[in-house]
Design a protein around this motif. Structure first.
Motif, PDB file in Angstrom:
ATOM      1  N   VAL A  11       0.864  -1.172   0.000  1.00  0.00           N
ATOM      2  CA  VAL A  11       0.000   0.000   0.000  1.00  0.00           C
ATOM      3  C   VAL A  11       0.902   1.225   0.000  1.00  0.00           C
ATOM      4  N   ALA A  12       0.616   2.162  -0.901  1.00  0.00           N
ATOM      5  CA  ALA A  12       1.389   3.396  -0.979  1.00  0.00           C
ATOM      6  C   ALA A  12       0.419   4.568  -1.006  1.00  0.00           C
ATOM      7  N   GLY A  13       0.782   5.628  -0.316  1.00  0.00           N
ATOM      8  CA  GLY A  13      -0.083   6.799  -0.345  1.00  0.00           C
ATOM      9  C   GLY A  13       0.312   7.810   0.705  1.00  0.00           C
ATOM     10  N   ALA A  14      -0.431   8.894   0.734  1.00  0.00           N
ATOM     11  CA  ALA A  14      -0.202   9.971   1.687  1.00  0.00           C
ATOM     12  C   ALA A  14      -0.962   9.664   2.970  1.00  0.00           C
ATOM     13  N   LEU A  15      -0.274   9.692   4.079  1.00  0.00           N
ATOM     14  CA  LEU A  15      -0.867   9.463   5.391  1.00  0.00           C
ATOM     15  C   LEU A  15      -0.703  10.705   6.240  1.00  0.00           C
ATOM     16  N   GLY A  16      -1.654  10.944   7.095  1.00  0.00           N
ATOM     17  CA  GLY A  16      -1.557  12.071   8.013  1.00  0.00           C
ATOM     18  C   GLY A  16      -2.667  13.070   7.794  1.00  0.00           C
ATOM     19  N   GLY A  17      -2.551  14.179   8.494  1.00  0.00           N
ATOM     20  CA  GLY A  17      -3.548  15.235   8.405  1.00  0.00           C
ATOM     21  C   GLY A  17      -3.034  16.417   7.620  1.00  0.00           C
ATOM     22  N   SER A  18      -3.817  17.478   7.616  1.00  0.00           N
ATOM     23  CA  SER A  18      -3.455  18.659   6.833  1.00  0.00           C
ATOM     24  C   SER A  18      -2.194  19.350   7.369  1.00  0.00           C
ATOM     25  N   GLN A  19      -1.901  19.190   8.644  1.00  0.00           N
ATOM     26  CA  GLN A  19      -0.716  19.807   9.243  1.00  0.00           C
ATOM     27  C   GLN A  19       0.563  19.016   8.972  1.00  0.00           C
ATOM     28  N   ARG A  20       0.393  17.713   8.815  1.00  0.00           N
ATOM     29  CA  ARG A  20       1.577  16.863   8.632  1.00  0.00           C
ATOM     30  C   ARG A  20       1.230  15.693   7.711  1.00  0.00           C
ATOM     31  N   MET A  21       1.514  15.843   6.446  1.00  0.00           N
ATOM     32  CA  MET A  21       1.228  14.817   5.446  1.00  0.00           C
ATOM     33  C   MET A  21       2.546  14.156   5.032  1.00  0.00           C
ATOM     34  N   LYS A  22       2.531  12.830   4.937  1.00  0.00           N
ATOM     35  CA  LYS A  22       3.736  12.101   4.557  1.00  0.00           C
ATOM     36  C   LYS A  22       3.357  11.001   3.578  1.00  0.00           C
ATOM     37  N   TYR A  23       4.107  10.895   2.481  1.00  0.00           N
ATOM     38  CA  TYR A  23       3.916   9.812   1.518  1.00  0.00           C
ATOM     39  C   TYR A  23       4.722   8.625   2.012  1.00  0.00           C
ATOM     40  N   THR A  24       4.108   7.471   2.078  1.00  0.00           N
ATOM     41  CA  THR A  24       4.795   6.302   2.608  1.00  0.00           C
ATOM     42  C   THR A  24       4.301   5.027   1.941  1.00  0.00           C
ATOM     43  N   THR A  25       5.009   3.951   2.191  1.00  0.00           N
ATOM     44  CA  THR A  25       4.613   2.626   1.735  1.00  0.00           C
ATOM     45  C   THR A  25       4.561   1.706   2.945  1.00  0.00           C
ATOM     46  N   ILE A  26       3.587   0.813   2.968  1.00  0.00           N
ATOM     47  CA  ILE A  26       3.470  -0.121   4.090  1.00  0.00           C
ATOM     48  C   ILE A  26       3.095  -1.495   3.558  1.00  0.00           C
ATOM     49  N   GLY A  27       3.381  -2.508   4.347  1.00  0.00           N
ATOM     50  CA  GLY A  27       3.006  -3.869   4.003  1.00  0.00           C
ATOM     51  C   GLY A  27       4.153  -4.845   4.191  1.00  0.00           C
ATOM     52  N   ASP A  28       3.826  -6.127   4.181  1.00  0.00           N
ATOM     53  CA  ASP A  28       4.806  -7.188   4.361  1.00  0.00           C
ATOM     54  C   ASP A  28       5.878  -7.149   3.280  1.00  0.00           C
ATOM     55  N   THR A  29       5.488  -6.848   2.049  1.00  0.00           N
ATOM     56  CA  THR A  29       6.435  -6.769   0.932  1.00  0.00           C
ATOM     57  C   THR A  29       7.511  -5.720   1.207  1.00  0.00           C
ATOM     58  N   ILE A  30       7.103  -4.569   1.701  1.00  0.00           N
ATOM     59  CA  ILE A  30       8.031  -3.475   2.016  1.00  0.00           C
ATOM     60  C   ILE A  30       8.977  -3.901   3.129  1.00  0.00           C
ATOM     61  N   ASN A  31       8.437  -4.555   4.162  1.00  0.00           N
ATOM     62  CA  ASN A  31       9.267  -5.000   5.289  1.00  0.00           C
ATOM     63  C   ASN A  31      10.316  -6.016   4.848  1.00  0.00           C
ATOM     64  N   ILE A  32       9.933  -6.955   3.988  1.00  0.00           N
ATOM     65  CA  ILE A  32      10.888  -7.966   3.515  1.00  0.00           C
ATOM     66  C   ILE A  32      11.986  -7.307   2.677  1.00  0.00           C
ATOM     67  N   ALA A  33      11.624  -6.401   1.778  1.00  0.00           N
ATOM     68  CA  ALA A  33      12.627  -5.701   0.964  1.00  0.00           C
ATOM     69  C   ALA A  33      13.600  -4.935   1.850  1.00  0.00           C
ATOM     70  N   SER A  34      13.087  -4.293   2.871  1.00  0.00           N
ATOM     71  CA  SER A  34      13.938  -3.537   3.795  1.00  0.00           C
ATOM     72  C   SER A  34      14.897  -4.460   4.538  1.00  0.00           C
ATOM     73  N   ARG A  35      14.410  -5.618   4.943  1.00  0.00           N
ATOM     74  CA  ARG A  35      15.273  -6.555   5.670  1.00  0.00           C
ATOM     75  C   ARG A  35      16.309  -7.204   4.754  1.00  0.00           C
ATOM     76  N   LEU A  36      15.953  -7.419   3.479  1.00  0.00           N
ATOM     77  CA  LEU A  36      16.946  -7.915   2.522  1.00  0.00           C
ATOM     78  C   LEU A  36      18.052  -6.879   2.330  1.00  0.00           C
ATOM     79  N   GLU A  37      17.670  -5.610   2.265  1.00  0.00           N
ATOM     80  CA  GLU A  37      18.658  -4.532   2.097  1.00  0.00           C
ATOM     81  C   GLU A  37      19.646  -4.502   3.260  1.00  0.00           C
ATOM     82  N   SER A  38      19.149  -4.686   4.469  1.00  0.00           N
ATOM     83  CA  SER A  38      20.021  -4.561   5.641  1.00  0.00           C
ATOM     84  C   SER A  38      20.677  -5.881   6.051  1.00  0.00           C
ATOM     85  N   TYR A  39      20.364  -6.984   5.366  1.00  0.00           N
ATOM     86  CA  TYR A  39      20.905  -8.291   5.715  1.00  0.00           C
ATOM     87  C   TYR A  39      22.414  -8.366   5.474  1.00  0.00           C
TER      88      TYR A  39
END
Length: 96
Positions: A11-39
């Protein structure tokens, strides 16, 4: 430079409210890719760029990239060990 790539739903998209908006990605796929990068930061450190990919990504690669299966890895918070592969273009990064 280290890169981890894993193919799957996310899942990718903008999260947050009007004062603080952040584009991010979440999900198991993202976590696995991140752990492969740091392995194992010492693996492939002689190469300019080390790219570790999961088997789900390996299925989509054509013959343009060379790969070498490294083994299986236990990632944090996962019961099943995941196979992973190093990917490169040109000569093997593990050969002198």
């Amino acid at each position: 430079m280290r890169i981890g790539i894993y193919t799957g739903p996310a899942v990718a998209g903008a999260l947050g409210g009007s004062q603080r908006m952040k584009y991010t990605t979440i999900g198991d796929t993202i976590n696995i890719a991140s752990r492969l990068e740091s392995y194992d930061k010492d693996l492939g450190k002689e190469a300019l760029c080390r790219i570790l990919i999961g088997e789900s990504t390996l299925r989509y690669l054509g013959s343009e990239f060379r790969t070498e299966r490294i083994g299986e890895v236990s990632l944090k918070e996962r019961k099943k060990r995941l196979p992973f592969t190093v990917c490169w273009r040109g000569e093997s990064p593990t050969q002198p």
